[in-house]
Design an enzyme around this catalytic site. Structure first.
Site, PDB file in Angstrom:
ATOM      1  N   ASP A 141      16.614 -20.636   1.397  1.00  0.00           N
ATOM      2  CA  ASP A 141      17.220 -19.419   1.645  1.00  0.00           C
ATOM      3  C   ASP A 141      16.069 -18.823   2.456  1.00  0.00           C
ATOM      4  O   ASP A 141      16.504 -18.107   3.354  1.00  0.00           O
ATOM      5  CB  ASP A 141      17.266 -18.422   0.198  1.00  0.00           C
ATOM      6  CG  ASP A 141      18.531 -18.932  -0.526  1.00  0.00           C
ATOM      7  OD1 ASP A 141      19.310 -19.812  -0.083  1.00  0.00           O
ATOM      8  OD2 ASP A 141      18.718 -18.831  -1.698  1.00  0.00           O
TER       9      ASP A 141
ATOM     10  N   LYS B 172      19.229 -20.080 -10.251  1.00  0.00           N
ATOM     11  CA  LYS B 172      18.330 -20.383  -9.251  1.00  0.00           C
ATOM     12  C   LYS B 172      16.848 -19.927 -10.088  1.00  0.00           C
ATOM     13  O   LYS B 172      15.679 -20.560  -9.498  1.00  0.00           O
ATOM     14  CB  LYS B 172      18.307 -19.246  -8.018  1.00  0.00           C
ATOM     15  CG  LYS B 172      19.565 -19.855  -7.029  1.00  0.00           C
ATOM     16  CD  LYS B 172      19.527 -18.853  -5.753  1.00  0.00           C
ATOM     17  CE  LYS B 172      20.546 -19.059  -5.130  1.00  0.00           C
ATOM     18  NZ  LYS B 172      20.467 -18.453  -3.942  1.00  0.00           N
TER      19      LYS B 172
END
Ligand code: ATR
Length: 502
Positions: free
Chosen positions: A327, A291
């Protein structure tokens, strides 16, 4: 077909008939007596059959000499019938096997030759040369099945396939890192893909990385994949278990879009980005551990990505790769819905952890007006995350836990401490074991496997309302869908589209 008897193989074929277009009879997996009876198998199978007798040195089970193997092949071809459906449709012959009479017989009876090469240790350097030189005559199909020890190995196979575009061939990257070579056969330039009835206890996969037959046909809709199919997927490492393909492919199937979502395990994000280019991937979900590492590959990025320093969604645009983070919204939507609120104003909240997940949480809590305390095992990381938002911070120690007294309307656990497979002994699975719940806290744990962590269990026993990370997972995936396709998520499908395990 890897069962020990022909009868059992036929039973399995009967059960999975509608998912397969042809069968490969792995004669080397049969009991020795059964091997003598293969001749009638194609007629009984009712579909084209490949005759393969794989040596142990090529990853098979045949340990007899070459003489015995050749005579078995001859037995399979013998007494050819005029109705070609009763003969083997294909014969797999290794590139180093020179038996002209066998090849002549195959040609005469309409059995096509698959000229195969296997490397069970790695991927050869000179693949285009190999692919070109293996074929002995124009009607042979070349099969190169090599082991992927790295993502670079998969790139090399993919590029070799492109260089030899004109040739009929089967290219397979064996092992977990090459799993997508078995789904995207069209993109790899392969004539077919092999799969197994793995769910049957007595038919092990015929080679490492093979996918279950129903999964390939139904989940990935293998038969519908063409060069025009839009390719999406998830990358990470080791990426052993991911539920995202189930989620996205179910939606694509229900809305009948010509798209597929594929797992792309990759040992290097740099090499994976090359794969993405070669395969024209249009959207990528990024998971552990990439990420952060993926950010240098972005051509532009959202505010969230810039602030948090983590990106979980890549979308290909005419200007290049756009990086976003779903997210954040996935988290706040989930928690706000759970609480029945529209923001976090006047809420005093403790966040446990200061890693990547906590950064997304802190961003949203700040955006939506919360007063926050961040506690982390490594204190300086808590301080670093808290500083730009002017949040309170502390360690996961007595002093830090005392600070929670003023921040306990909501408690959010963001560490991986209670995650399945992380702490097998469960000794440190509750990162805030020193904290005593009073029972009025609203408690969220971002972990969803197991459904109830030790931390959530303690909260629940004390009378708190609890929520795990599963709902957040689905919500972030819905945002990814919108990011990838430019369309609203089809809500009417929602109750039917769940991740594998809830
Ligand atoms: P993620 O992206 O899942 O947040 P990460 O960025 O590696 O992963 O962060 C992991 C977080 O879990 C960190 O806050 C880590 O604490 P440290 O910064 O002290 O390493 C926390 N963590 C992991 N295991 C833990 C444990 N057993 N107890 C407490 N905290 C733990």
């Amino acid at each position: 077909m890897t069962a020990k008897t022909l009868g059992r193989n036929l039973d399995i074929l009967d059960k999975y008939h509608k998912y397969a277009d042809m069968a490969e009879l792995r004669v080397d997996c049969l009991d020795p007596d059964e091997r003598l009876l293969i001749r009638r198998f194609p007629e009984q199978a009712g579909m084209p059959v490949i005759l393969t007798i794989r040596r142990d040195s090529d990853g098979g089970h045949f340990v007899g000499g070459e003489g015995a193997r050749i005579s078995l092949m001859a037995r399979g071809l013998a007494y050819a019938e005029t109705d070609r459906r009763h003969n083997f449709a294909y014969l797999d012959i290794e590139e180093d096997l020179n038996v002209t009479s066998l090849e002549e017989a195959a040609r005469t009876f309409g059995t096509r030759i698959i000229r195969s090469y296997h490397n069970i240790k790695g991927t050869d350097a000179d693949l285009p040369v190999k692919i070109r030189s293996m074929r002995r005559s124009g009607d042979e199909i070349v099969k190169v099945s090599v082991t992927a020890n790295s993502t670079e190995d998969v790139i090399n196979l993919l590029r070799a396939g492109k260089e030899c575009e004109e040739q009929e061939k089967i290219l397979i990257s064996m092992g977990h890192l090459g799993i997508y070579s078995r789904i995207l056969s069209e993109q790899f330039g392969s004539f077919l893909s092999y799969c197994s009835a793995i769910s049957e206890p007595d038919t092990p996969p015929a080679a490492p990385g093979q996918i279950e037959v129903r999964e390939l046909a139904s989940l990935y809709r293998f038969r519908n994949i063409t060069k025009a199919t839009k390719v999406y997927g998830v990358t990470g490492y080791p990426l052993k278990a991911t539920d995202s393909p189930h989620f996205f492919n179910t939606v694509f199937d229900m809305e009948e879009s010509n798209a597929v979502y594929v797992p792309f395990p990759a040992d290097s994000i740099t090499d994976f980005m090359e794969i993405a280019k070669e395969l024209n991937i249009e959207g990528i979900s990024v998971t552990v551990p990439y990420k952060e590492a993926v950010i240098p590959f972005l051509d532009f990025q959202s505010d969230e990505v810039r602030t948090i320093g983590a990106c979980n969604t890549l979308t290909l645009t005419p200007q290049g790769w756009l990086g976003t983070n779903t997210d954040t919204k996935g988290f706040s939507d989930s928690l706000l819905t759970f609480l029945g609120r529209s923001n976090f104003k006047r809420q005093h909240i403790t966040v446990i952890g200061a890693g990547g997940a906590a950064r997304a949480v802190a961003f949203e809590l700040h955006r939506l007006g919360a007063k926050v305390l961040i506690l982390n095992r490594t204190v300086h990381k808590a301080r670093r995350l808290a500083a730009p938002y002017k949040f309170a911070w502390g360690g996961l120690d007595e002093q830090g836990i005392e600070k929670m007294d003023k921040y306990r309307d909501i408690i959010i656990q963001t560490t991986s401490a209670g995650m399945e497979g992380i702490n097998p002994d469960n000794s440190s699975s509750d990162p805030a074991a020193m904290y005593n719940f009073c029972g009025r806290e609203e408690v969220m744990d971002l972990v969803y496997k197991p459904k109830i962590t030790a931390f959530l269990k303690r909260a629940s026993n004390a009378g708190c309302n609890i929520q795990n990370g599963y709902d957040m997972l689905i919500r972030q995936a819905r945002y990814q869908y919108t990011q990838f396709t430019g369309k609203e998520f089809p809500e009417h499908f929602f109750s039917r589209v769940q991740f594998g395990e809830t």
